[in-house]
Design an enzyme around this catalytic site. Structure first.
Site, PDB file in Angstrom:
ATOM      1  N   ASP A   8       0.883  -1.159   0.000  1.00  0.00           N
ATOM      2  CA  ASP A   8       0.000   0.000   0.000  1.00  0.00           C
ATOM      3  C   ASP A   8       0.934   1.226   0.000  1.00  0.00           C
ATOM      4  OD1 ASP A   8      -2.291   1.669   0.398  1.00  0.00           O
ATOM      5  OD2 ASP A   8      -1.822   1.724   2.531  1.00  0.00           O
ATOM      6  N   ASP A  10      -0.111   5.110   1.151  1.00  0.00           N
ATOM      7  CA  ASP A  10      -0.355   6.039   2.266  1.00  0.00           C
ATOM      8  C   ASP A  10      -0.287   5.307   3.609  1.00  0.00           C
ATOM      9  OD1 ASP A  10      -0.843   8.239   0.580  1.00  0.00           O
ATOM     10  OD2 ASP A  10      -2.913   7.628   0.278  1.00  0.00           O
ATOM     11  N   ASP A  19      -3.277  12.357   0.060  1.00  0.00           N
ATOM     12  CA  ASP A  19      -4.448  13.165  -0.314  1.00  0.00           C
ATOM     13  C   ASP A  19      -4.757  14.254   0.713  1.00  0.00           C
ATOM     14  OD1 ASP A  19      -4.997  12.024  -2.757  1.00  0.00           O
ATOM     15  OD2 ASP A  19      -6.447  10.583  -1.978  1.00  0.00           O
ATOM     16  N   ASP A  99      -4.821   3.758  -3.116  1.00  0.00           N
ATOM     17  CA  ASP A  99      -5.951   4.643  -3.391  1.00  0.00           C
ATOM     18  C   ASP A  99      -5.499   6.098  -3.526  1.00  0.00           C
ATOM     19  OD1 ASP A  99      -8.545   5.188  -3.951  1.00  0.00           O
ATOM     20  OD2 ASP A  99      -9.367   4.636  -2.005  1.00  0.00           O
ATOM     21  N   ASP A 179      -1.955  -1.037   5.696  1.00  0.00           N
ATOM     22  CA  ASP A 179      -2.421  -0.515   6.988  1.00  0.00           C
ATOM     23  C   ASP A 179      -3.930  -0.314   7.062  1.00  0.00           C
ATOM     24  OD1 ASP A 179      -3.202   2.666   6.709  1.00  0.00           O
ATOM     25  OD2 ASP A 179      -1.879   1.939   5.139  1.00  0.00           O
TER      26      ASP A 179
END
Length: 241
Positions: A8, A10, A19, A99, A179
């Site tokens: 992942d 972030d 973001d 994402d 996470d």
């Protein structure tokens, strides 16, 4: 003997949410309440689209955004870990499923000279329009009720593995490092020889623990990490076997 590392981004590779970090570019480093409250669960990408319009309307240009994004700190030990992976690419294929968006991830990895570590990055496509506004789109369509509308990480992982199999690449083990709540769906896809590495005290670890308490534990092994040094110790053991 090849291992697949799935990261992942972030709160995993970087120690922040890319973001929300971009808000540092906004006037007074905050968003108007109306905009902040316009987020609807499962529709984060659309919300970020509105944030980028607001930044563009306030004259925030690409250069300033890039300067801000490249100040995000990496998670403790992560730069060393990625250096180790880079030196041992004969053992590891390495992908990001995130994402965030292509522009942010590209800026951050290139600024730290880490982009070559990763074979592929799967994230929401972003680009600057002719008027200088950053735009972002959903990564794909999917039918998974558990995941946000724009991205099912299980679908991404499954399609990647299928494509690799067609090329004759089969992995000894998948190591999934994440996470967040949206990392649970791909973790539940992992098999007993694979390993999930949730970050300590974050949502993914809590959700995996809850499943175990509900007597429906995930099939794969689970190893919690707090620093990327914990991940590196595990990978060193893997390639010694």
């Amino acid at each position: 003997m090849k291992f697949l590392l799935v990261f992942d981004f972030d709160h995993t590779i970087i120690d922040e949410n890319s973001d929300t970090w971009i808000v540092k570019c906004a006037p007074e480093k905050k968003l108007p309440n109306g905009l902040r409250n316009s987020y609807q669960p499962g529709h984060w990408t659309e919300y970020m689209g509105r944030v980028f319009v607001y930044l563009g309307d306030n004259g925030i240009k690409e250069d300033e955004m890039k300067r801000t994004m490249t100040t995000i700190p990496f998670t403790a030990g992560m730069v060393d870990l990625l250096g180790f992976v880079s030196e041992n690419k004969e053992f590891f294929d390495c992908i990001i499923v995130s994402d965030s968006n292509t522009v942010f991830i590209d800026w951050i990895l290139k600024a730290a000279d880490l982009h070559k570590v990763f074979d592929e990055v799967f994230t929401n496509p972003a680009a600057f329009s002719s008027t200088g506004y950053l735009t972002v789109q959903n990564f794909h369509d999917h039918h998974c009720a558990k995941c946000p509308k724009n991205l099912c990480k299980r679908k991404v992982l499954k399609e990647f593995l299928d494509k690799q199999l067609e090329r004759g690449v089969c992995y000894t083990q998948i190591v999934y490092i994440g996470d967040g709540g949206n990392d649970l769906c791909p973790v539940m896809f992992l098999k007993k020889d694979d390993i999930a590495m949730p970050r300590q005290a974050y949502t993914l670890e809590k959700k995996i623990s809850q499943l175990a308490q509900d007597l429906s534990p995930v099939e794969c092994s689970v190893l919690v990490w707090s620093s990327a040094a914990d991940i590196m110790s595990y990978l060193k053991l893997l390639i010694k076997k």
